[in-house]
Write a protein that holds these residues in place. Structure first.
Motif, mmCIF file in Angstrom:
data_model
loop_
_atom_site.group_PDB
_atom_site.id
_atom_site.type_symbol
_atom_site.label_atom_id
_atom_site.label_comp_id
_atom_site.label_asym_id
_atom_site.label_seq_id
_atom_site.Cartn_x
_atom_site.Cartn_y
_atom_site.Cartn_z
ATOM 1 N N TYR A 106 0.826 -1.207 0.000
ATOM 2 C CA TYR A 106 0.000 0.000 0.000
ATOM 3 C C TYR A 106 0.863 1.261 0.000
ATOM 4 O O TYR A 106 0.351 2.374 0.042
ATOM 5 C CB TYR A 106 -0.947 -0.010 1.204
ATOM 6 N N PRO A 131 -9.541 -1.301 10.835
ATOM 7 C CA PRO A 131 -10.053 0.072 11.002
ATOM 8 C C PRO A 131 -10.059 0.478 12.476
ATOM 9 O O PRO A 131 -10.487 -0.298 13.334
ATOM 10 C CB PRO A 131 -11.483 -0.025 10.444
ATOM 11 N N CYS A 160 -14.662 1.246 4.189
ATOM 12 C CA CYS A 160 -13.923 2.513 4.042
ATOM 13 C C CYS A 160 -12.420 2.277 4.065
ATOM 14 O O CYS A 160 -11.665 2.910 3.313
ATOM 15 C CB CYS A 160 -14.326 3.486 5.131
ATOM 16 N N GLN A 161 -11.982 1.375 4.945
ATOM 17 C CA GLN A 161 -10.551 1.057 5.008
ATOM 18 C C GLN A 161 -10.091 0.405 3.712
ATOM 19 O O GLN A 161 -9.022 0.717 3.184
ATOM 20 C CB GLN A 161 -10.272 0.127 6.185
ATOM 21 N N GLU A 163 -11.429 0.805 0.730
ATOM 22 C CA GLU A 163 -11.408 1.830 -0.315
ATOM 23 C C GLU A 163 -10.142 2.671 -0.228
ATOM 24 O O GLU A 163 -9.481 2.935 -1.245
ATOM 25 C CB GLU A 163 -12.641 2.729 -0.177
ATOM 26 N N LYS A 164 -9.784 3.079 0.976
ATOM 27 C CA LYS A 164 -8.574 3.876 1.168
ATOM 28 C C LYS A 164 -7.333 3.091 0.732
ATOM 29 O O LYS A 164 -6.466 3.610 0.018
ATOM 30 C CB LYS A 164 -8.455 4.277 2.639
ATOM 31 N N ASP A 165 -7.260 1.839 1.156
ATOM 32 C CA ASP A 165 -6.098 1.010 0.826
ATOM 33 C C ASP A 165 -6.008 0.728 -0.671
ATOM 34 O O ASP A 165 -4.935 0.810 -1.266
ATOM 35 C CB ASP A 165 -6.171 -0.315 1.585
ATOM 36 N N LYS A 167 -7.243 2.406 -3.218
ATOM 37 C CA LYS A 167 -6.864 3.600 -3.976
ATOM 38 C C LYS A 167 -5.364 3.856 -3.859
ATOM 39 O O LYS A 167 -4.702 4.215 -4.844
ATOM 40 C CB LYS A 167 -7.655 4.810 -3.480
ATOM 41 N N SER A 168 -4.827 3.671 -2.663
ATOM 42 C CA SER A 168 -3.395 3.839 -2.469
ATOM 43 C C SER A 168 -2.616 2.813 -3.289
ATOM 44 O O SER A 168 -1.609 3.142 -3.929
ATOM 45 C CB SER A 168 -3.053 3.695 -0.982
#
Length: 330
Positions: A106, A131, A160-161, A163-165, A167-168
């Protein structure tokens, strides 16, 4: 997963890998390949050999000039991975040079525009971490006495976690891949709008969590320890994955395929399931609860799983699949 995707890997390299656009020619004969989340083998070596053989075959059949191709392979996994075991297991007659890259995928791993082809199998469902809301007793998403997606609030925090990961992951890989470079991703998915608790993997995890609670009730571990333990895993739906890929807008989707994992058949074999669960999670459990609980926990798990075997054959149980998605760097 590797066996299921072998034909797809061969087809994609034959049809989609543009050697000229990648800059492979008389002035550059080294092809760089990265396995993200390699673990300790031997699956990673098998996959890399399939990739290399496919590239060589493409070059032989479609190139008008003979190049002495060389291959540089980067094996990546978290720092905690046993790279010594990985390197001791390397095939002695391999056709590639080897580099270990210990860090989370990530984050950035390679120089800009330095990798021609990336591969990842059975890794992207692992999050960068649990999370924080799930571990907070003051949060609506506090996952008390459960270790996975137990409620809507907990599932939202995990989503949400992820999605964040993700995208990274996609943004960093976009920096590292050359233009026209390929990324082959194989991951475990669930059906759209299916609750995690109704998936076969969710039921595996629920049984594990119930065993931990029973051990806490017997005073073998503390309830505080159980409440602070959650699995850093999220099985996305195919729709979630596609939306995130479209949103970052660095890749074109070249191919997508879904494969059955044969979960119904596997679920009937208690020892196979126990070995998979233990291989995946023993390290996490050992680090959190200590060495002394391991044997008794998995003895309890074996009994509890056998007692709940019929739940995996209920019509409400949705079995997970492998989703293969092939991306090309724009």
């Amino acid at each position: 997963m590797v066996d299921a995707g072998k034909q797809l890997i061969n087809e994609v390299i034959s049809e989609k890998l543009d050697m000229e656009k990648l800059g492979i020619g008389p002035n550059c004969t080294t092809i760089t390949v990265a396995d993200l989340g390699c673990s300790i083998g031997p699956n990673t070596f098998y996959a890399i050999q399939i990739i290399i053989e496919a590239i060589k075959l493409k070059h032989i059949t479609k190139s008008s000039e003979s190049l002495n191709l060389e291959f540089q392979v980067y094996f990546n996994d978290n720092i905690s991975n046993d790279f010594n075991m990985l390197f001791r297991s390397l095939p002695p007659s391999r056709e590639y040079y080897v580099v270990g890259v210990p860090n989370s995928f990530y984050e950035r791993l390679f120089p800009k525009s330095s990798i021609h082809l990336m591969y990842s199998s059975a890794s992207l469902h692992w999050l960068s971490g649990v999370p924080k809301e799930v571990k907070d007793p003051n949060s609506l998403a506090w996952n008390e006495e459960r270790i996975y997606c137990a409620t809507e609030e907990v599932t939202k925090a995990y989503s949400c976690q992820f999605e964040k990961d993700m995208k990274s992951f996609l943004r960093t890989r976009a920096e590292e891949l050359v233009s026209g470079g390929l990324m082959m991703l194989f991951t475990v998915v669930r059906q759209k709008d299916t609750a995690h608790s109704q998936t076969s993997s969710g039921k595996f995890y629920d049984i594990l969590g119930s065993c931990l609670i029973k051990m806490a009730n017997r005073g073998l571990i503390s309830k505080e320890k159980v409440n602070s333990f959650n699995l850093p895993i999220y099985n996305a739906s195919t729709e979630e994955l596609k939306e995130l890929i479209d949103e970052v807008n660095y890749f074109t989707i070249e191919r997508m395929e879904e494969y059955s994992l044969g979960s119904i058949k596997m679920a009937r074999d208690t020892q196979v399931v126990i070995s998979h669960i233990r291989a995946a999670f023993e390290g996490l459990i050992r680090n959190h609860f200590g060495d002394e609980v391991i044997e008794e926990l998995f003895e309890d798990y074996t009994k509890a799983y056998a007692e709940n075997l019929n739940t995996f054959q209920e019509s409400s149980t949705k079995h997970n699949s492998t989703f293969a998605i092939i991306l090309k760097r724009i």
